[in-house]
Write a protein that holds these residues in place. Structure first.
Motif, PDB file in Angstrom:
ATOM      1  N   SER A   1     110.465 -13.157  42.299  1.00  0.00           N
ATOM      2  CA  SER A   1     111.288 -12.287  41.746  1.00  0.00           C
ATOM      3  C   SER A   1     112.547 -12.239  42.450  1.00  0.00           C
ATOM      4  O   SER A   1     113.666 -11.914  42.046  1.00  0.00           O
ATOM      5  CB  SER A   1     110.815 -10.767  41.508  1.00  0.00           C
ATOM      6  OG  SER A   1     110.821 -10.134  43.021  1.00  0.00           O
TER       7      SER A   1
ATOM      8  N   ALA B   1     122.690  -3.527  41.661  1.00  0.00           N
ATOM      9  CA  ALA B   1     123.033  -3.610  40.138  1.00  0.00           C
ATOM     10  C   ALA B   1     124.423  -2.971  39.999  1.00  0.00           C
ATOM     11  O   ALA B   1     125.164  -3.656  39.178  1.00  0.00           O
ATOM     12  CB  ALA B   1     122.089  -3.187  39.384  1.00  0.00           C
TER      13      ALA B   1
ATOM     14  N   ALA C   1     123.295  -6.401  34.697  1.00  0.00           N
ATOM     15  CA  ALA C   1     122.754  -6.706  36.008  1.00  0.00           C
ATOM     16  C   ALA C   1     121.101  -6.140  35.861  1.00  0.00           C
ATOM     17  O   ALA C   1     121.061  -5.235  34.870  1.00  0.00           O
ATOM     18  CB  ALA C   1     123.620  -5.654  36.789  1.00  0.00           C
ATOM     19  N   PHE C   2     120.601  -6.634  36.600  1.00  0.00           N
ATOM     20  CA  PHE C   2     119.027  -6.469  36.534  1.00  0.00           C
ATOM     21  C   PHE C   2     118.519  -5.522  37.710  1.00  0.00           C
ATOM     22  O   PHE C   2     118.899  -6.032  38.858  1.00  0.00           O
ATOM     23  CB  PHE C   2     118.390  -7.851  36.667  1.00  0.00           C
ATOM     24  CG  PHE C   2     116.970  -7.743  35.838  1.00  0.00           C
ATOM     25  CD1 PHE C   2     116.889  -8.024  34.383  1.00  0.00           C
ATOM     26  CD2 PHE C   2     115.864  -7.272  36.491  1.00  0.00           C
ATOM     27  CE1 PHE C   2     115.471  -8.198  33.743  1.00  0.00           C
ATOM     28  CE2 PHE C   2     114.579  -7.137  35.596  1.00  0.00           C
ATOM     29  CZ  PHE C   2     114.523  -7.665  34.320  1.00  0.00           C
TER      30      PHE C   2
ATOM     31  N   PHE D   1     114.828  -4.677  39.453  1.00  0.00           N
ATOM     32  CA  PHE D   1     113.513  -5.388  39.334  1.00  0.00           C
ATOM     33  C   PHE D   1     112.516  -4.131  39.933  1.00  0.00           C
ATOM     34  O   PHE D   1     112.531  -3.284  40.504  1.00  0.00           O
ATOM     35  CB  PHE D   1     113.525  -6.461  40.390  1.00  0.00           C
ATOM     36  CG  PHE D   1     114.148  -7.507  40.099  1.00  0.00           C
ATOM     37  CD1 PHE D   1     113.803  -8.764  39.160  1.00  0.00           C
ATOM     38  CD2 PHE D   1     115.364  -7.686  40.132  1.00  0.00           C
ATOM     39  CE1 PHE D   1     114.263  -9.648  38.842  1.00  0.00           C
ATOM     40  CE2 PHE D   1     116.614  -8.726  39.653  1.00  0.00           C
ATOM     41  CZ  PHE D   1     115.726  -9.569  39.027  1.00  0.00           C
TER      42      PHE D   1
ATOM     43  N   SER E   1     119.733 -13.905  38.019  1.00  0.00           N
ATOM     44  CA  SER E   1     120.237 -13.027  37.237  1.00  0.00           C
ATOM     45  C   SER E   1     121.813 -12.595  37.892  1.00  0.00           C
ATOM     46  O   SER E   1     122.591 -12.146  37.055  1.00  0.00           O
ATOM     47  CB  SER E   1     119.536 -11.750  37.187  1.00  0.00           C
ATOM     48  OG  SER E   1     119.585 -10.696  38.438  1.00  0.00           O
ATOM     49  N   PHE E   2     121.897 -12.885  39.091  1.00  0.00           N
ATOM     50  CA  PHE E   2     123.320 -12.487  39.639  1.00  0.00           C
ATOM     51  C   PHE E   2     124.182 -13.868  39.606  1.00  0.00           C
ATOM     52  O   PHE E   2     125.319 -13.907  40.242  1.00  0.00           O
ATOM     53  CB  PHE E   2     123.540 -11.755  40.787  1.00  0.00           C
ATOM     54  CG  PHE E   2     122.954 -10.298  40.724  1.00  0.00           C
ATOM     55  CD1 PHE E   2     123.761  -9.403  40.266  1.00  0.00           C
ATOM     56  CD2 PHE E   2     121.544 -10.085  41.361  1.00  0.00           C
ATOM     57  CE1 PHE E   2     123.236  -8.114  40.265  1.00  0.00           C
ATOM     58  CE2 PHE E   2     121.166  -8.601  41.194  1.00  0.00           C
ATOM     59  CZ  PHE E   2     122.018  -7.692  40.765  1.00  0.00           C
TER      60      PHE E   2
END
Lengths: 267, 218
Positions: B115, A162, A93-94, A96, B122-123
């Motif tokens: 972003s 996340a 998980a990211f 940002f 990313s999810f």
């Protein structure tokens, strides 16, 4: 004592921790003629926080996004739990740098968004989101919108999002660089608590030496042109007890030492 | 020119007559059909143009040409192609509205915060997820602006269609009143038309203001 291992990114660390969650093997990344990363290898021990530290342009965010599967490596491989990374996955998980919140959605929906994309039913994902909203200290703000929150609170939303997908690996891209200094310190303390309670592997990009030494179990110092791992430092600062880490002699030594090796690369 | 008082009195008498209601229904049908087609095609095309470099380079010159072209001059061509019926009026309406809708949706997507797109990837967002949960919403302020201007142009399109293609609806009323010098009736219909167009445009502007809170913070 800190074990400083001048691996230069080639040899394995001298005393590798047994359990490796993420392993980067010979990764290079080229943008046209520009080489962003060159043959970079690095291991991330499970359940620990590893910082990627270096001056701007050293490719630390690029490396993080390669681990996330957001950009492909030109060569080399990344493995998470022994499985090669081919794109984004539920094991990572990211968080940002600019928070990346949906401005049209409430805090609750933002935190639940990762679960929403994974097809978790509404009531379940909102329950889980509400739990993590409490955990990051935003209880009572579930129905607020991002533009009503301060920068620090927005990043707590990003963090809760996340955490709520329950990935093994958390990737944080300079998560505190857009919040003010006091909030940042509080965040750093909260990070230490999170590493302790969540038992996840944290990979943390920062350009702040103090921040890296404060929160990290392991620090990888990256140098630019071409980007490579300069050294891996494992501070053995005692984080338990009520002692102030920032007055710990080891903390101060490592901060000085890192600055000495980085200063010639800062223009 | 008839005095305004006379126009207003005529208007009040006129709006309940069957011929007026009939014209209103015919015009509204052609108008909404044209607008819906323009929105349903225009928004996805605009979003796709904003996302795909190839599609953008292929279509953008044409969109710009049609946006600035005098479309009224094209109506005879449309009549040759599609005949003299309602269908041609609807196509004319669509052609008046669609270009600005495409351009604005495209601009909205071009302004999107990268972003947010990375975040959804990313999810684990599928391209369809990204389209409906990110792109449409992120571009909504521009899309609504485009729809508002498109709707105003569609009013022009539908009246021009009803004057040039087949004399029906409000077009028929204008034709009838103008050729018989019934100026009070003529102005009354014109005022009704202005009022309808203004109300629609203000409603869309209201929707735009409602989402303005996030237009600034994307």
């Amino acid at each position: 004592m800190s074990q400083i291992d001048r691996s230069l990114g080639r040899a394995a660390p001298a005393a590798p921790p047994a359990d490796i969650a993420v392993s980067v093997r010979g990764v290079s990344k080229n943008y046209g003629d520009v080489q962003a990363l060159e043959n970079l290898s690095l291991d991330f021990p499970r359940g620990q926080l590893t910082s990627l530290l270096g001056p701007s342009g050293c490719g630390k965010t690029t490396l993080l996004k390669i681990i996330a599967g957001l950009i492909p490596a030109s060569s080399g491989s990344v493995e998470v739990d022994g499985r090669p990374v081919e794109g984004p996955g539920p094991d990572r998980a990211f968080v940002f740098q600019d928070f990346a919140l949906l401005p049209w959605a409430s805090v609750l929906r933002n935190v639940a968004f990762g679960l929403e994309l994974r097809g978790v039913a509404r009531s379940e994902r909102e329950d889980r989101a509400a739990r993590y909203i409490r955990e990051v200290g935003l209880a009572g703000f579930e129905q607020s919108f991002p533009h009503e929150l301060s920068g620090g609170m927005r990043q707590r939303v990003g963090l809760a999002r996340a955490l709520s997908v329950d990935a093994d690996v958390l990737l944080l891209d300079e998560p505190f660089s857009a919040v003010d200094e006091q909030t940042r310190r509080k965040f750093q303390e909260d990070m230490l608590a999170l590493v302790e309670t969540e038992r996840k592997t944290f990979i943390f990009v920062t350009h702040s030496i103090e921040e890296a030494v404060y929160v990290s179990d392991q620090i990888a110092i990256l140098l630019p042109r071409p980007s490579r791992v300069h050294e891996v430092i494992r501070p053995s600062i005692s984080r338990g007890g009520g002692g102030n880490i920032r007055r710990d002699a080891e903390y101060l030594d490592i901060v000085d030492e890192i600055w000495a090796s980085l200063r010639s690369y800062v223009e | 020119m008839p005095p305004l008082s006379e126009v207003v009195v005529t208007l009040l008498g006129l709006v309940t007559t069957p011929s007026f209601l009939d014209a209103l229904a015919t015009t509204a049908y052609a108008f909404w059909a044209g607008v819906i087609v323009a929105v349903v095609i225009g928004i996805p095309v605009g979003i796709l143009m904003g996302r795909s470099r190839l599609l953008d380079e292929l279509l953008l010159p044409w969109v710009n040409i049609f946006l600035s072209a005098p479309l009224t001059a094209l109506v005879p061509v449309l009549m040759v192609l599609f005949g003299f019926g309602m269908r041609t009026i609807i196509i004319t309406t669509t052609l008046f509205a669609i270009w600005i809708i495409i351009l604005n949706a495209r601009a909205g997507v071009k302004n999107i915060n990268r972003s947010l797109v990375e975040m959804s990837r990313s999810f684990g967002a599928t391209p369809l997820d990204a389209f409906f949960k990110i792109y449409v919403w992120a571009a909504l302020p521009e899309i609504l602006g485009g729809v508002r201007i498109g709707v105003i142009r569609a009013v022009k399109g539908v009246i021009i269609g009803q004057l040039l293609i087949s004399i029906v609806g409000f077009g028929a009323l204008f034709e009838l009143y103008a050729s018989n010098f019934l100026m009070a009736e003529f102005w009354a219909v014109l005022i009704v038309l202005f009022a309808l167009a203004f109300t629609l445009s203000e409603f869309l502007a209201y929707l735009e203001r409602k989402i303005a809170y996030y237009a600034a913070s994307r």
